[in-house]
Write an enzyme that holds these catalytic residues in place. Structure first.
Site, PDB file in Angstrom:
ATOM      1  N   HIS A 110      31.503  37.661  38.858  1.00  0.00           N
ATOM      2  CA  HIS A 110      32.765  37.745  38.124  1.00  0.00           C
ATOM      3  C   HIS A 110      32.903  39.214  37.724  1.00  0.00           C
ATOM      4  O   HIS A 110      31.903  39.882  37.461  1.00  0.00           O
ATOM      5  CB  HIS A 110      32.753  36.951  36.818  1.00  0.00           C
ATOM      6  CG  HIS A 110      32.454  35.490  36.943  1.00  0.00           C
ATOM      7  ND1 HIS A 110      31.188  35.010  37.018  1.00  0.00           N
ATOM      8  CD2 HIS A 110      33.285  34.415  36.958  1.00  0.00           C
ATOM      9  CE1 HIS A 110      31.236  33.680  37.084  1.00  0.00           C
ATOM     10  NE2 HIS A 110      32.494  33.296  37.054  1.00  0.00           N
ATOM     11  N   ASP A 113      30.823  40.187  34.827  1.00  0.00           N
ATOM     12  CA  ASP A 113      29.363  40.167  35.010  1.00  0.00           C
ATOM     13  C   ASP A 113      28.855  41.569  35.312  1.00  0.00           C
ATOM     14  O   ASP A 113      27.768  41.949  34.900  1.00  0.00           O
ATOM     15  CB  ASP A 113      28.935  39.307  36.214  1.00  0.00           C
ATOM     16  CG  ASP A 113      29.373  37.871  36.120  1.00  0.00           C
ATOM     17  OD1 ASP A 113      29.625  37.401  35.010  1.00  0.00           O
ATOM     18  OD2 ASP A 113      29.449  37.227  37.193  1.00  0.00           O
TER      19      ASP A 113
HETATM   20  C1  XUL Z   1      31.227  26.941  36.151  1.00  0.00           C
HETATM   21  C2  XUL Z   1      31.095  27.523  37.497  1.00  0.00           C
HETATM   22  C3  XUL Z   1      31.480  28.955  37.643  1.00  0.00           C
HETATM   23  C4  XUL Z   1      32.132  29.284  38.933  1.00  0.00           C
HETATM   24  C5  XUL Z   1      32.638  30.697  39.022  1.00  0.00           C
HETATM   25  O1  XUL Z   1      30.901  25.613  36.078  1.00  0.00           O
HETATM   26  O2  XUL Z   1      30.645  26.865  38.413  1.00  0.00           O
HETATM   27  O3  XUL Z   1      30.330  29.707  37.452  1.00  0.00           O
HETATM   28  O4  XUL Z   1      31.265  29.078  40.000  1.00  0.00           O
HETATM   29  O5  XUL Z   1      33.528  31.012  38.027  1.00  0.00           O
END
Ligand code: XUL
Ligand code: CO
Length: 456
Positions: A110, A113
């Site tokens: 993300h 992150d």
């Molecule tokens: C949350 C989840 C996230 C997504 C990316 O449950 O799976 O980490 O993979 O935003």
């Protein structure tokens, strides 16, 4: 892939070298027992079938805290860093050291992150692009690639009522600023995909929610993202990652079937595919393999968030996958669907709060990679031995020729179909009643699966 363990100059996982394949009899915990990257399975190397990715957030950002207790991981990349940006730089060095030592070819992140949020949208973007420039260099130095990028549109308090589906336009516009920058970052890093997980795109109560409007806004947001990314030359795939709930009571991307309907309804099914997560499937009341098969049947299977839940817990425990049965069934569906193209197996999984040794992160990934390597071999045995696929094919064979084929092609009316049934007839109590009483052979097929599990 280069063995550039600590490209940044400082070693963050000292005492741990390149993880090697040593075979099932090895008693070295820091070695693969089944994952042998260059081993050919069904004409393709294991590593190219499995396309493992490390999830940046769980591995390098999470600190072991939970709603009942504070951090238990004290990451060396944060210690001594003077600013959040310094910590982010160190963290990225540690991440690429980890990817290289583990031998994975991909990672996922993300925006938040890899780089901290700034005082304004433009400072946040500046922070992001400082780290994107560093990631680009590290990718070149190590050969590690970006499987997918995404924007964190759920953690900051401003997103507590959603991002694309927020009742306040101003928040949706701020989400767009973040989304646009995250798409640019993904393109800059040659990401193979861009993922949408709508953590807060849902509701907590229908008393305060206009569901119809929110879903329309979600479609509008995704369409704008698609159009912008394509205009910027993005060639990759967009993924939607279904999840039924948590943190919202109800998430609009509930499960694979819901997302498929949504994508088709809004004309997004040419650009978007599904990123199926095992634990999310379980929360939706489905098996992991059900979600994979549903996506594949719609021609919309894309990628996997590889983890597992706990059948006795009702939340996203995000544990590393360990069940050979589950990985075998998953890989069987994935191979049947033609294997991964842009997608891969992203370990959206976290070590437990009390797994505080630096080696635990390696052990977790080693276990998950071994579990999928076994799953791949079992799936390949199912396909190459052929008994299970042949049974399924034979089971539907009455639709392959004659009137059955006409029905399947849409060449019969209901009257014609009914006449065929009436003419064939049946004898009450089944004496002449061949139609419908052939065995489904589930136990035989399950026994075969267990045989494949331990090798033929
Ligand atoms: C949350 C989840 C996230 C997504 C990316 O449950 O799976 O980490 O993979 O935003
Ligand atoms: Co996920």
């Amino acid at each position: 892939m280069a063995d550039n363990f600590f490209v940044g100059g400082k070693e963050y996982f000292p005492g741990i070298g390149k993880i090697k394949y040593e075979g099932a009899k090895s008693d070295n915990p820091l070695a693969f027992k089944y994952y042998d990257p260059d081993k050919e399975v069904g004409g393709k190397k294991m590593k190219d079938h499995l396309r493992f990715a490390v999830a940046y957030w769980h591995s390098f950002c999470a600190d072991g805290s939970d709603p009942f207790g504070s951090a238990t991981f004290h990451h060396p990349w944060n210690a001594g860093a003077k600013t959040p940006m310094d910590a982010a730089q160190n963290k990225m060095d540690a991440a690429f050291e980890f990817f290289t030592k583990l031998g994975v070819e991909f990672y996922c992140f993300h925006d938040r992150d890899i780089a901290p949020e700034g005082e304004s949208p433009s400072e946040s973007e500046k922070n992001l692009f400082t780290l994107v420039a560093k990631a680009k260099k590290l990718q070149e130095a190590t050969g590690v690639k970006l499987l997918w990028g995404t924007a964190n549109l759920f953690s900051h308090p401003r997103f507590m009522n959603g991002a694309a589906t927020n009742p306040e336009f101003g928040v949706t516009a701020l989400a767009a600023a973040q989304l646009k920058a995250a798409i640019d970052a993904t393109i800059e890093l040659d990401g193979r995909g861009y993922t949408f997980w709508g953590g807060r795109e849902g509701y907590m109560s229908l008393l305060n929610t206009d569901l119809k409007r929110e879903k329309e806004h979600l479609a509008r947001f995704l369409t704008m993202a698609r159009d912008y990314a394509r205009k910027q030359g993005f060639k990759g795939v967009f993924y939607i990652e279904p999840k039924p709930m948590e943190p919202t009571k109800h998430q609009y991307d509930y499960d694979a079937e819901t997302v498929i309907g949504f994508l088709r309804c809004h004309g997004l099914d040419k650009d978007f595919r599904l990123n199926i997560e095992a634990n999310h499937a379980e929360l939706a009341g489905h098996d992991f393999v059900h979600e994979l098969e549903t996506a594949a049947a719609a021609g919309l299977f894309g990628s996997v968030d590889a983890n597992r839940g706990d059948p006795r817990n009702g939340w996203d425990t995000d544990q590393f996958p360990m069940s050979f049965h589950e990985t075998a069934m998953a890989m069987y569906v994935i191979l049947k669907a033609g294997g991964f193209t842009t997608g891969g197996l992203n370990f959206d999984a976290k070590i437990r709060r009390n797994s505080v040794d630096p080696s635990d992160l390696f052990l977790a990934h080693i276990g998950g990679m071994d579990a999928f390597a076994v799953g791949l071999e079992v799936a390949d045995r199912i396909i190459s031995d052929g008994k299970i696929p042949a049974f399924v094919k034979q089971r539907y064979s009455s639709f392959d020729t004659g009137d059955g084929a006409k029905f399947a092609k849409g060449e019969l009316t209901l009257e014609q179909l009914a006449k065929i049934g009436t003419d064939a007839g049946y004898e009450k109590n089944g004496k002449n009643g061949k139609a419908g009483v052939s065995s489904g052979k589930q136990e035989y097929l399950e026994n075969l699966l267990n045989q494949y599990m331990l090798g033929l």
